[in-house]
Design a protein around this motif. Structure first.
Motif, PDB file in Angstrom:
ATOM      1  N   GLN A 276      43.611  49.272  43.877  1.00  0.00           N
ATOM      2  CA  GLN A 276      44.998  49.658  43.629  1.00  0.00           C
ATOM      3  C   GLN A 276      45.450  49.256  42.231  1.00  0.00           C
ATOM      4  O   GLN A 276      45.074  48.210  41.703  1.00  0.00           O
ATOM      5  N   GLY A 277      46.293  50.066  41.615  1.00  0.00           N
ATOM      6  CA  GLY A 277      46.904  49.688  40.351  1.00  0.00           C
ATOM      7  C   GLY A 277      46.014  49.915  39.143  1.00  0.00           C
ATOM      8  O   GLY A 277      45.104  50.754  39.151  1.00  0.00           O
ATOM      9  N   VAL A 278      46.291  49.133  38.101  1.00  0.00           N
ATOM     10  CA  VAL A 278      45.639  49.279  36.804  1.00  0.00           C
ATOM     11  C   VAL A 278      44.897  47.996  36.459  1.00  0.00           C
ATOM     12  O   VAL A 278      45.409  46.890  36.677  1.00  0.00           O
ATOM     13  N   MET A 279      43.688  48.131  35.915  1.00  0.00           N
ATOM     14  CA  MET A 279      42.900  46.959  35.521  1.00  0.00           C
ATOM     15  C   MET A 279      42.895  46.833  33.998  1.00  0.00           C
ATOM     16  O   MET A 279      42.620  47.796  33.271  1.00  0.00           O
ATOM     17  N   PHE A 280      43.226  45.626  33.547  1.00  0.00           N
ATOM     18  CA  PHE A 280      43.146  45.292  32.128  1.00  0.00           C
ATOM     19  C   PHE A 280      41.888  44.468  31.907  1.00  0.00           C
ATOM     20  O   PHE A 280      41.558  43.592  32.716  1.00  0.00           O
ATOM     21  N   ARG A 281      41.195  44.730  30.774  1.00  0.00           N
ATOM     22  CA  ARG A 281      39.848  44.190  30.614  1.00  0.00           C
ATOM     23  C   ARG A 281      39.705  43.360  29.344  1.00  0.00           C
ATOM     24  O   ARG A 281      40.422  43.573  28.357  1.00  0.00           O
ATOM     25  N   LEU A 282      38.760  42.442  29.383  1.00  0.00           N
ATOM     26  CA  LEU A 282      38.489  41.551  28.255  1.00  0.00           C
ATOM     27  C   LEU A 282      38.078  42.363  27.035  1.00  0.00           C
ATOM     28  O   LEU A 282      37.240  43.254  27.118  1.00  0.00           O
ATOM     29  N   ALA A 283      38.651  42.009  25.883  1.00  0.00           N
ATOM     30  CA  ALA A 283      38.462  42.827  24.682  1.00  0.00           C
ATOM     31  C   ALA A 283      37.079  42.687  24.068  1.00  0.00           C
ATOM     32  O   ALA A 283      36.581  43.632  23.439  1.00  0.00           O
ATOM     33  N   ALA A 284      36.439  41.525  24.202  1.00  0.00           N
ATOM     34  CA  ALA A 284      35.169  41.292  23.510  1.00  0.00           C
ATOM     35  C   ALA A 284      34.315  40.315  24.309  1.00  0.00           C
ATOM     36  O   ALA A 284      34.813  39.597  25.183  1.00  0.00           O
ATOM     37  N   ASP A 285      33.011  40.286  24.001  1.00  0.00           N
ATOM     38  CA  ASP A 285      32.133  39.289  24.612  1.00  0.00           C
ATOM     39  C   ASP A 285      32.617  37.885  24.262  1.00  0.00           C
ATOM     40  O   ASP A 285      32.935  37.601  23.093  1.00  0.00           O
TER      41      ASP A 285
ATOM     42  N   GLY B 261      34.982  43.931  28.709  1.00  0.00           N
ATOM     43  CA  GLY B 261      35.208  44.816  29.845  1.00  0.00           C
ATOM     44  C   GLY B 261      35.389  44.089  31.165  1.00  0.00           C
ATOM     45  O   GLY B 261      35.721  44.725  32.171  1.00  0.00           O
ATOM     46  N   THR B 262      35.167  42.756  31.177  1.00  0.00           N
ATOM     47  CA  THR B 262      35.403  41.987  32.394  1.00  0.00           C
ATOM     48  C   THR B 262      36.871  42.135  32.812  1.00  0.00           C
ATOM     49  O   THR B 262      37.769  41.972  31.982  1.00  0.00           O
ATOM     50  N   PRO B 263      37.144  42.438  34.069  1.00  0.00           N
ATOM     51  CA  PRO B 263      38.551  42.521  34.499  1.00  0.00           C
ATOM     52  C   PRO B 263      39.240  41.165  34.351  1.00  0.00           C
ATOM     53  O   PRO B 263      38.708  40.144  34.791  1.00  0.00           O
ATOM     54  N   VAL B 264      40.411  41.156  33.721  1.00  0.00           N
ATOM     55  CA  VAL B 264      41.146  39.898  33.544  1.00  0.00           C
ATOM     56  C   VAL B 264      42.521  39.931  34.199  1.00  0.00           C
ATOM     57  O   VAL B 264      43.092  38.870  34.481  1.00  0.00           O
ATOM     58  N   ALA B 265      43.073  41.107  34.445  1.00  0.00           N
ATOM     59  CA  ALA B 265      44.376  41.191  35.103  1.00  0.00           C
ATOM     60  C   ALA B 265      44.515  42.554  35.766  1.00  0.00           C
ATOM     61  O   ALA B 265      44.017  43.562  35.261  1.00  0.00           O
ATOM     62  N   GLN B 266      45.175  42.570  36.914  1.00  0.00           N
ATOM     63  CA  GLN B 266      45.443  43.805  37.645  1.00  0.00           C
ATOM     64  C   GLN B 266      46.953  44.007  37.671  1.00  0.00           C
ATOM     65  O   GLN B 266      47.716  43.075  37.967  1.00  0.00           O
ATOM     66  N   GLY B 267      47.398  45.216  37.334  1.00  0.00           N
ATOM     67  CA  GLY B 267      48.822  45.500  37.259  1.00  0.00           C
ATOM     68  C   GLY B 267      49.257  46.457  38.358  1.00  0.00           C
ATOM     69  O   GLY B 267      48.571  47.442  38.643  1.00  0.00           O
ATOM     70  N   PHE B 268      50.416  46.162  38.953  1.00  0.00           N
ATOM     71  CA  PHE B 268      50.939  46.976  40.053  1.00  0.00           C
ATOM     72  C   PHE B 268      52.384  47.378  39.756  1.00  0.00           C
ATOM     73  O   PHE B 268      53.233  46.506  39.536  1.00  0.00           O
ATOM     74  N   PRO B 269      52.692  48.664  39.749  1.00  0.00           N
ATOM     75  CA  PRO B 269      54.084  49.080  39.583  1.00  0.00           C
ATOM     76  C   PRO B 269      54.923  48.613  40.779  1.00  0.00           C
ATOM     77  O   PRO B 269      54.501  48.731  41.936  1.00  0.00           O
ATOM     78  N   VAL B 270      56.098  48.070  40.491  1.00  0.00           N
ATOM     79  CA  VAL B 270      57.009  47.574  41.524  1.00  0.00           C
ATOM     80  C   VAL B 270      58.402  48.130  41.239  1.00  0.00           C
ATOM     81  O   VAL B 270      58.916  47.967  40.131  1.00  0.00           O
ATOM     82  N   ARG B 271      58.988  48.774  42.215  1.00  0.00           N
ATOM     83  CA  ARG B 271      60.331  49.316  42.037  1.00  0.00           C
ATOM     84  C   ARG B 271      61.365  48.200  42.217  1.00  0.00           C
ATOM     85  O   ARG B 271      61.319  47.465  43.211  1.00  0.00           O
ATOM     86  N   ARG B 272      62.263  48.082  41.260  1.00  0.00           N
ATOM     87  CA  ARG B 272      63.298  47.054  41.356  1.00  0.00           C
ATOM     88  C   ARG B 272      64.431  47.546  42.257  1.00  0.00           C
ATOM     89  O   ARG B 272      65.229  48.410  41.869  1.00  0.00           O
ATOM     90  N   GLU B 273      64.477  47.020  43.442  1.00  0.00           N
ATOM     91  CA  GLU B 273      65.554  47.342  44.365  1.00  0.00           C
ATOM     92  C   GLU B 273      65.687  46.221  45.383  1.00  0.00           C
ATOM     93  O   GLU B 273      64.716  45.514  45.671  1.00  0.00           O
ATOM     94  N   ALA B 274      66.877  46.049  45.887  1.00  0.00           N
ATOM     95  CA  ALA B 274      67.120  44.969  46.842  1.00  0.00           C
ATOM     96  C   ALA B 274      66.386  45.246  48.157  1.00  0.00           C
ATOM     97  O   ALA B 274      66.306  46.396  48.619  1.00  0.00           O
TER      98      ALA B 274
END
Length: 236
Positions: free
Chosen positions: A61-70, A183-196
């Protein structure tokens, strides 16, 4: 939902792009056997977590951000040999990893050994989300094989669209030595709707209790019932 990612012009093609998390599934998921003999159950065959759709869907689920370099790791020291093209308009480091001094983590129960720096994975991509959408950035889900743990943070990316969000992390495996590849995954991002949120809490009524019993009986008869009858279709 559309999310937009932008890097400095000079870095395009030189830093790993964010990818849909489903394109970054771990190798161990493919290697996990489907069935194993359970010593606990006297050798009976049991299904493994490979049959758990919620676990797999979380990985995808979501988006994976990856390590920029070895990054090389030796006796707790991190080093790299990476020279991305100079960017005249850059306002940030060119290093794939930065640091927070230990004192900045004072009082937080993150298991940081005394005197150990908090590492920070440099993100070279801005993130723009639709109106009313924030992004929850966290450690790649179910990735306990990684030698670090990325800390979670929520950013209003519909408003903070033109700055970089970096990812602080605790280095957990002090015995790790070797290469952490680009390219190692370092963070996963998930869209979240701001609502009560509205919480509706109470005991089951007769209809809810009947439906609950039907589902529980169905799961007893068919362990794959969730996947077959309840799991929503996923994009390929």
């Amino acid at each position: 939902m559309k999310l937009s990612f932008r890097c400095l012009p000079e870095l395009l093609g030189h830093v790993p792009e964010p990818v849909a998390a489903r394109a970054s599934l771990p190798d161990w998921l493919k290697a996990v056997p489907s069935l194993v003999a359970s010593e606990t159950l006297g050798g009976a065959e049991v299904r493994t977590l490979k049959h758990c759709p919620p676990l797999i869907d979380a990985l995808a689920q979501g988006v994976m951000f990856r390590l920029a370099a070895d990054v090389m790791v030796d006796n707790g020291e991190l080093s790299w040999d990476w020279s991305p093209p100079p960017a005249p308009h850059a306002r940030q480091t060119r290093s794939p990893i930065g640091l927070h001094v230990p004192e900045q983590a004072t009082g937080v129960p993150f298991g940081l050994p005394e005197g150990q720096f908090v590492i920070k994975f440099t993100n070279f991509w801005t993130v723009a989300a639709p109106e009313g959408i924030s992004l929850l950035f966290t450690h790649p889900l179910n990735r306990e094989d990684l030698p670090f743990r990325t800390l979670a943070g929520l950013v209003d990316c519909d408003r903070y669209r033109d700055g970089f969000v970096h990812f602080p992390a605790i280095w957990r495996d002090m015995g790790f030595s070797g290469r952490l590849p680009a390219g190692t995954p370092v963070a996963q991002g998930f869209p979240v709707r701001r609502e009560a949120l509205e919480l509706d809490i109470g005991a089951m009524n007769a209809g809810e209790l009947a439906r609950h019993g039907k589902v529980q009986d169905g799961l007893q008869d068919d362990p794959g019932l969730y996947r077959k009858s309840f799991r929503a279709p996923r994009e390929k």
